[in-house]
Write a protein that holds these residues in place. Structure first.
Motif, PDB file in Angstrom:
ATOM      1  N   LEU A   1      -6.101  59.407  -8.628  1.00 26.49           N
ATOM      2  CA  LEU A   1      -7.434  58.849  -8.388  1.00 26.49           C
ATOM      3  C   LEU A   1      -8.305  58.893  -9.639  1.00 26.49           C
ATOM      4  O   LEU A   1      -8.990  57.928  -9.973  1.00 26.49           O
ATOM      5  N   THR A   2      -8.274  60.032 -10.333  1.00 25.02           N
ATOM      6  CA  THR A   2      -9.129  60.186 -11.523  1.00 25.02           C
ATOM      7  C   THR A   2      -8.746  59.204 -12.632  1.00 25.02           C
ATOM      8  O   THR A   2      -9.630  58.517 -13.170  1.00 25.02           O
ATOM      9  N   PRO A   3      -7.467  59.087 -13.035  1.00 21.97           N
ATOM     10  CA  PRO A   3      -7.120  58.105 -14.069  1.00 21.97           C
ATOM     11  C   PRO A   3      -7.476  56.664 -13.690  1.00 21.97           C
ATOM     12  O   PRO A   3      -7.942  55.893 -14.536  1.00 21.97           O
ATOM     13  N   ILE A   4      -7.277  56.320 -12.417  1.00 21.57           N
ATOM     14  CA  ILE A   4      -7.611  54.955 -11.982  1.00 21.57           C
ATOM     15  C   ILE A   4      -9.115  54.719 -12.094  1.00 21.57           C
ATOM     16  O   ILE A   4      -9.564  53.661 -12.566  1.00 21.57           O
ATOM     17  N   LEU A   5      -9.901  55.707 -11.674  1.00 19.20           N
ATOM     18  CA  LEU A   5     -11.355  55.584 -11.808  1.00 19.20           C
ATOM     19  C   LEU A   5     -11.763  55.455 -13.274  1.00 19.20           C
ATOM     20  O   LEU A   5     -12.684  54.707 -13.612  1.00 19.20           O
ATOM     21  N   MET A   6     -11.089  56.166 -14.156  1.00 14.45           N
ATOM     22  CA  MET A   6     -11.425  56.110 -15.580  1.00 14.45           C
ATOM     23  C   MET A   6     -11.113  54.734 -16.173  1.00 14.45           C
ATOM     24  O   MET A   6     -11.840  54.257 -17.039  1.00 14.45           O
ATOM     25  N   VAL A   7     -10.058  54.100 -15.686  1.00  8.23           N
ATOM     26  CA  VAL A   7      -9.784  52.721 -16.116  1.00  8.23           C
ATOM     27  C   VAL A   7     -10.938  51.819 -15.692  1.00  8.23           C
ATOM     28  O   VAL A   7     -11.419  50.980 -16.465  1.00  8.23           O
ATOM     29  N   GLY A   8     -11.404  52.001 -14.450  1.00  5.56           N
ATOM     30  CA  GLY A   8     -12.560  51.233 -13.987  1.00  5.56           C
ATOM     31  C   GLY A   8     -13.810  51.531 -14.789  1.00  5.56           C
ATOM     32  O   GLY A   8     -14.585  50.626 -15.124  1.00  5.56           O
ATOM     33  N   GLY A   9     -14.031  52.804 -15.128  1.00  5.74           N
ATOM     34  CA  GLY A   9     -15.182  53.169 -15.941  1.00  5.74           C
ATOM     35  C   GLY A   9     -15.135  52.541 -17.322  1.00  5.74           C
ATOM     36  O   GLY A   9     -16.154  52.099 -17.856  1.00  5.74           O
ATOM     37  N   THR A  10     -13.931  52.479 -17.889  1.00  6.39           N
ATOM     38  CA  THR A  10     -13.763  51.831 -19.200  1.00  6.39           C
ATOM     39  C   THR A  10     -14.086  50.347 -19.114  1.00  6.39           C
ATOM     40  O   THR A  10     -14.724  49.786 -20.015  1.00  6.39           O
ATOM     41  N   TYR A  11     -13.658  49.712 -18.020  1.00 13.17           N
ATOM     42  CA  TYR A  11     -13.974  48.283 -17.845  1.00 13.17           C
ATOM     43  C   TYR A  11     -15.486  48.071 -17.731  1.00 13.17           C
ATOM     44  O   TYR A  11     -16.038  47.141 -18.335  1.00 13.17           O
ATOM     45  N   LEU A  12     -16.163  48.927 -16.960  1.00 18.51           N
ATOM     46  CA  LEU A  12     -17.619  48.813 -16.851  1.00 18.51           C
ATOM     47  C   LEU A  12     -18.290  48.981 -18.205  1.00 18.51           C
ATOM     48  O   LEU A  12     -19.210  48.239 -18.557  1.00 18.51           O
ATOM     49  N   ALA A  13     -17.835  49.977 -18.975  1.00 19.97           N
ATOM     50  CA  ALA A  13     -18.396  50.201 -20.313  1.00 19.97           C
ATOM     51  C   ALA A  13     -18.155  48.986 -21.204  1.00 19.97           C
ATOM     52  O   ALA A  13     -19.043  48.571 -21.964  1.00 19.97           O
ATOM     53  N   PHE A  14     -16.964  48.406 -21.115  1.00 18.74           N
ATOM     54  CA  PHE A  14     -16.648  47.207 -21.893  1.00 18.74           C
ATOM     55  C   PHE A  14     -17.567  46.043 -21.527  1.00 18.74           C
ATOM     56  O   PHE A  14     -18.135  45.382 -22.404  1.00 18.74           O
TER      57      PHE A  14
END
Length: 315
Positions: free
Chosen positions: A94-107
């Motif tokens: 769950l945490t790594p998947i959320l971090m991918v989403g967070g990176t997309y939001l930051a991008f």
């Protein structure tokens, strides 16, 4: 016979009481989970109006409705089943998947920031209202909004899931369904109200007199500026939420230094009389946004370099 019927009615009454208690428990748990996700809900509400900005009055509510349906579909058909399965069988993912989403939001936030500063490739399109650019632009804006909503909805649902992780599987499912329905209704109800406030003001100005009419004219004058401010807030919110997801994620994965640094900075100002709580929140928010800007800027640089290389190769 009468005794058997009485026993059956007693059993039904017992089951009804248990069902009512379960509904109360689900409602209470859903309320707690929704409160925990309130910060992301506010961000979601701030982000969405920017995708409706520029449409004619007759298309505003249909566009909001399309985004709301997409948001509910995100939550119920994709995020909810995936979150439940992952939490049941591979919770560490769950945490790594959320971090991918967070990176997309930051991008996405950093890219919008770069375009605003440099007058990038989106400027020509933004000079025209969305309605003047045709149905393709509307579809593009709706798709982009639903894609961004997916990340924010995933964060909301995972926060809610963490709050009720100890509940039985069926209760968890019911609670998350209630959270999905309630938060979607809240966010897009508020968004619809925001984007229609100028029309409400116009109606008041045309049909009322005195102070009410003046208030209506004030709404008409103010709402374009409010929507413009919300558009900027939406970009900041993407950087803030994306950065926060990344800070929390790296802490949960074992790299504690960044999160602990932010926590110490928050504690340093928390004791200031009268405004300590606000300053602590402000420091945490600024730190998350800074992380979002830095990570987003790196991703924007990489993406732009890849586009340039592909363009050179194509020619």
């Amino acid at each position: 016979m009468a005794g058997g019927l009485a026993a059956l009615l007693d059993d039904i009454a017992v089951f009804a009481k248990l069902a009512a208690a379960s509904v109360d428990d689900v409602g209470a748990a859903a309320g707690r989970a929704s409160v925990k996700a309130a910060g992301v809900v506010i961000d979601d509400t701030a982000v969405t109006p920017r995708y409706v900005h520029g449409f004619t009055a007759d298309r505003e509510l249909p566009v909001v409705w399309r985004i709301a349906r997409g948001s509910l579909r995100n939550k119920l058909l994709f995020i909810l089943p995936a979150a439940l399965l992952l939490s049941q069988f591979v919770p560490w993912l769950l945490t790594p998947i959320l971090m991918v989403g967070g990176t997309y939001l930051a991008f996405e936030g950093a890219e919008k920031l770069w375009e605003a500063v440099s007058g990038g490739h989106g400027k020509a399109e933004q000079e025209l209202p969305a309605a003047a650019q045709g149905p393709e632009t509307e579809q593009k804006m709706v798709t982009s909004a639903i894609r961004t909503d997916f990340i924010l909805s995933a964060e909301i649902m995972v926060i809610a899931l963490n709050e009720v992780a100890d509940e039985p599987f069926l209760s968890r499912t019911l609670i998350l369904v209630v959270v999905a329905l309630a938060i979607t209704a809240l966010v897009y109800g508020v968004v619809a109200l925001i984007v229609k406030m100028d029309d409400i003001g116009l109606r008041l100005a045309q049909t009322r007199n005195g102070a009410v009419a003046s208030a209506g004219r004030g709404l008409v004058t103010a709402m374009p500026k409010v929507l413009s401010v919300l558009s900027t807030v939406g970009i900041v919110a993407m950087l803030w939420v994306g950065g926060h997801i990344l800070l929390v994620g790296v802490d949960e994965l074992g790299w504690h230094a960044p999160y602990e640094l932010v926590h110490h900075l928050e504690e340093a100002v928390h004791g200031v009389a009268g405004v300590g709580g606000f300053l602590s929140w402000l420091v945490g928010t600024a730190a998350s946004a800074l992380v979002g800007v830095l990570v987003g800027a790196v991703v924007v640089l990489v993406v732009h370099q890849v586009h340039r290389l592909r363009h050179r190769t194509a020619h």
